[in-house]
Every structure is written in C-alpha cells, then in structure tokens.
Motif scaffolding. Structure first.
Motif, mmCIF file in Angstrom:
data_model
loop_
_atom_site.group_PDB
_atom_site.id
_atom_site.type_symbol
_atom_site.label_atom_id
_atom_site.label_comp_id
_atom_site.label_asym_id
_atom_site.label_seq_id
_atom_site.Cartn_x
_atom_site.Cartn_y
_atom_site.Cartn_z
ATOM 1 N N ASP A 175 35.790 23.988 49.014
ATOM 2 C CA ASP A 175 35.754 23.461 47.642
ATOM 3 C C ASP A 175 34.379 23.680 47.019
ATOM 4 O O ASP A 175 34.271 24.099 45.865
ATOM 5 N N ALA A 176 33.341 23.368 47.789
ATOM 6 C CA ALA A 176 31.975 23.495 47.273
ATOM 7 C C ALA A 176 31.613 24.958 47.015
ATOM 8 O O ALA A 176 30.981 25.274 46.001
ATOM 9 N N ILE A 177 32.015 25.856 47.902
ATOM 10 C CA ILE A 177 31.739 27.281 47.697
ATOM 11 C C ILE A 177 32.460 27.775 46.449
ATOM 12 O O ILE A 177 31.881 28.502 45.633
ATOM 13 N N LEU A 178 33.709 27.381 46.283
ATOM 14 C CA LEU A 178 34.460 27.766 45.077
ATOM 15 C C LEU A 178 33.712 27.349 43.824
ATOM 16 O O LEU A 178 33.554 28.122 42.869
ATOM 17 N N GLU A 179 33.265 26.123 43.816
ATOM 18 C CA GLU A 179 32.572 25.552 42.660
ATOM 19 C C GLU A 179 31.269 26.297 42.367
ATOM 20 O O GLU A 179 30.987 26.650 41.216
ATOM 21 N N LEU A 180 30.466 26.532 43.389
ATOM 22 C CA LEU A 180 29.139 27.106 43.195
ATOM 23 C C LEU A 180 29.137 28.623 43.016
ATOM 24 O O LEU A 180 28.284 29.158 42.327
ATOM 25 N N ALA A 181 30.071 29.296 43.664
ATOM 26 C CA ALA A 181 30.079 30.762 43.628
ATOM 27 C C ALA A 181 30.928 31.327 42.500
ATOM 28 O O ALA A 181 30.820 32.507 42.192
ATOM 29 N N GLY A 182 31.776 30.496 41.912
ATOM 30 C CA GLY A 182 32.667 31.001 40.876
ATOM 31 C C GLY A 182 33.722 31.944 41.425
ATOM 32 O O GLY A 182 34.179 32.849 40.733
ATOM 33 N N ALA A 183 34.103 31.718 42.662
ATOM 34 C CA ALA A 183 35.106 32.568 43.317
ATOM 35 C C ALA A 183 36.504 32.215 42.825
ATOM 36 O O ALA A 183 36.742 31.115 42.310
ATOM 37 N N ALA A 184 37.425 33.129 43.015
ATOM 38 C CA ALA A 184 38.826 32.908 42.643
ATOM 39 C C ALA A 184 39.568 32.120 43.716
ATOM 40 O O ALA A 184 40.494 31.380 43.419
ATOM 41 N N ARG A 185 39.138 32.280 44.951
ATOM 42 C CA ARG A 185 39.761 31.598 46.088
ATOM 43 C C ARG A 185 38.848 31.719 47.308
ATOM 44 O O ARG A 185 37.872 32.446 47.278
ATOM 45 N N ILE A 186 39.196 31.006 48.363
ATOM 46 C CA ILE A 186 38.486 31.125 49.634
ATOM 47 C C ILE A 186 39.499 31.577 50.677
ATOM 48 O O ILE A 186 40.597 31.037 50.765
ATOM 49 N N ASN A 187 39.128 32.579 51.458
ATOM 50 C CA ASN A 187 39.921 32.959 52.621
ATOM 51 C C ASN A 187 39.269 32.302 53.835
ATOM 52 O O ASN A 187 38.061 32.416 54.039
ATOM 53 N N TYR A 188 40.078 31.593 54.612
ATOM 54 C CA TYR A 188 39.617 30.915 55.819
ATOM 55 C C TYR A 188 40.159 31.676 57.021
ATOM 56 O O TYR A 188 41.348 31.979 57.060
ATOM 57 N N GLU A 189 39.290 31.958 57.989
ATOM 58 C CA GLU A 189 39.756 32.671 59.176
ATOM 59 C C GLU A 189 39.118 32.089 60.428
ATOM 60 O O GLU A 189 37.915 31.881 60.475
ATOM 61 N N MET A 190 39.953 31.841 61.423
ATOM 62 C CA MET A 190 39.505 31.419 62.751
ATOM 63 C C MET A 190 40.168 32.364 63.736
ATOM 64 O O MET A 190 41.307 32.143 64.131
ATOM 65 N N LEU A 191 39.470 33.412 64.099
ATOM 66 C CA LEU A 191 40.074 34.452 64.921
ATOM 67 C C LEU A 191 39.816 34.235 66.403
ATOM 68 O O LEU A 191 40.746 34.113 67.176
ATOM 69 N N GLY A 192 38.570 34.241 66.817
ATOM 70 C CA GLY A 192 38.242 33.992 68.214
ATOM 71 C C GLY A 192 38.594 35.102 69.170
ATOM 72 O O GLY A 192 38.576 34.899 70.381
ATOM 73 N N ASN A 193 38.913 36.277 68.669
ATOM 74 C CA ASN A 193 39.287 37.370 69.557
ATOM 75 C C ASN A 193 38.078 38.001 70.235
ATOM 76 O O ASN A 193 38.138 38.358 71.406
ATOM 77 N N LEU A 194 36.986 38.150 69.489
ATOM 78 C CA LEU A 194 35.772 38.735 70.057
ATOM 79 C C LEU A 194 34.866 37.680 70.661
ATOM 80 O O LEU A 194 34.211 37.913 71.662
#
Length: 148
Positions: free
Chosen positions: A71-90
C-alpha cells in the motif's frame, strides 16, 4: 547460510546500504538492482525456509506487513499495482519481492512477469537515486505502525 540469512544479519548490524527499516515481521530492503523504481524485498526475522514453516501468528503478521508495505509503495511511487512474489527456488529462505508496476512500462513488458525484463541492464541501488524514496517509505510505514 543463504543470501537472505546474510541480508538479515547485515540489517541487524546496520550494514546494509539498501535497508529501508525494520518492520514487525522482519526487515524491508530495497532491491540491490532497481529493475523497476521502488522494488523492495521483505525479509522475515527469523528466516524460515518457506511460508508454511511459520506458525499461524507469524505467517499472518508477515503477510499483513507485506500488504501494508505494498500500500505504501503504491502511494509513494505512483505505481498502477504491486506484484508480490515469494518464489524460494534459488534461495530456500522465505522472502517476498514487491515489484511496483507502472502504466508507463513498455507495452511488450507491462503485462508480463518482471522476470522478462533484462536484469543485467537494471540500475544498481544507489543512495543518491533511491535514498529519498527509502526515507519516505520508512516514514510512511512508521506513520501506519508497521515500522519499528
């Protein structure tokens, strides 16, 4: 010891130049390369191998922090959305990538996963270019009670 464990140890020691702040569930850092402006990682402390290794309370706190940081990144960066990723493969250690996505991204990349970008051409994190955003993000997270 994984890179994630090392980052957490460096954050605790105040030795990470890309550290944003400590949060309730761990540490927030900016990505070592800024493939998109405002790219951050949430590192839990302590570091489990994956989300399913956490007890219910720790898991909920980590996920709540992740969403609030988004939420805070959206507000401050003026982004359209945030992609969240938790991969853990490497890195078999829980960490969440938070990628702001922008309407201004190239048409051929905007709707694709961030991993389609040329990461070798990404700009390295720098205090000069990213420090102000990190300070504003830490301040916003303190305002909403996420930063410690």
């Amino acid at each position: 010891m994984t890179a994630i464990h090392k980052f957490v140890e460096q954050a605790k020691a105040g030795e990470l130049p890309n550290l944003v702040c400590q949060v309730r569930s761990g540490w927030l850092i900016m990505g070592g390369v800024q493939v998109v402006k405002g790219y951050c990682l949430l590192l839990p402390d302590p570091v489990p191998a994956h989300l399913n290794d956490m007890d219910a309370e720790s898991r909920l706190l980590f996920l709540a922090d992740m969403a609030s940081i988004g939420d805070a990144i959206l507000e401050l960066a003026g982004a359209a959305r945030i992609n969240y990723e938790m991969l853990g493969n490497l890195e078999p250690a829980l960490h969440a990538h938070l990628f702001p996505r922008y309407a201004s991204e190239p048409d051929d990349l905007r709707a694709k996963p961030i991993w389609f970008y040329d990461w070798s051409a990404a700009r390295p994190f720098s205090k000069e270019e990213d420090g102000e955003f990190a300070i504003k993000l830490a301040a916003r997270l303190a305002e909403i009670g996420i930063a410690i």
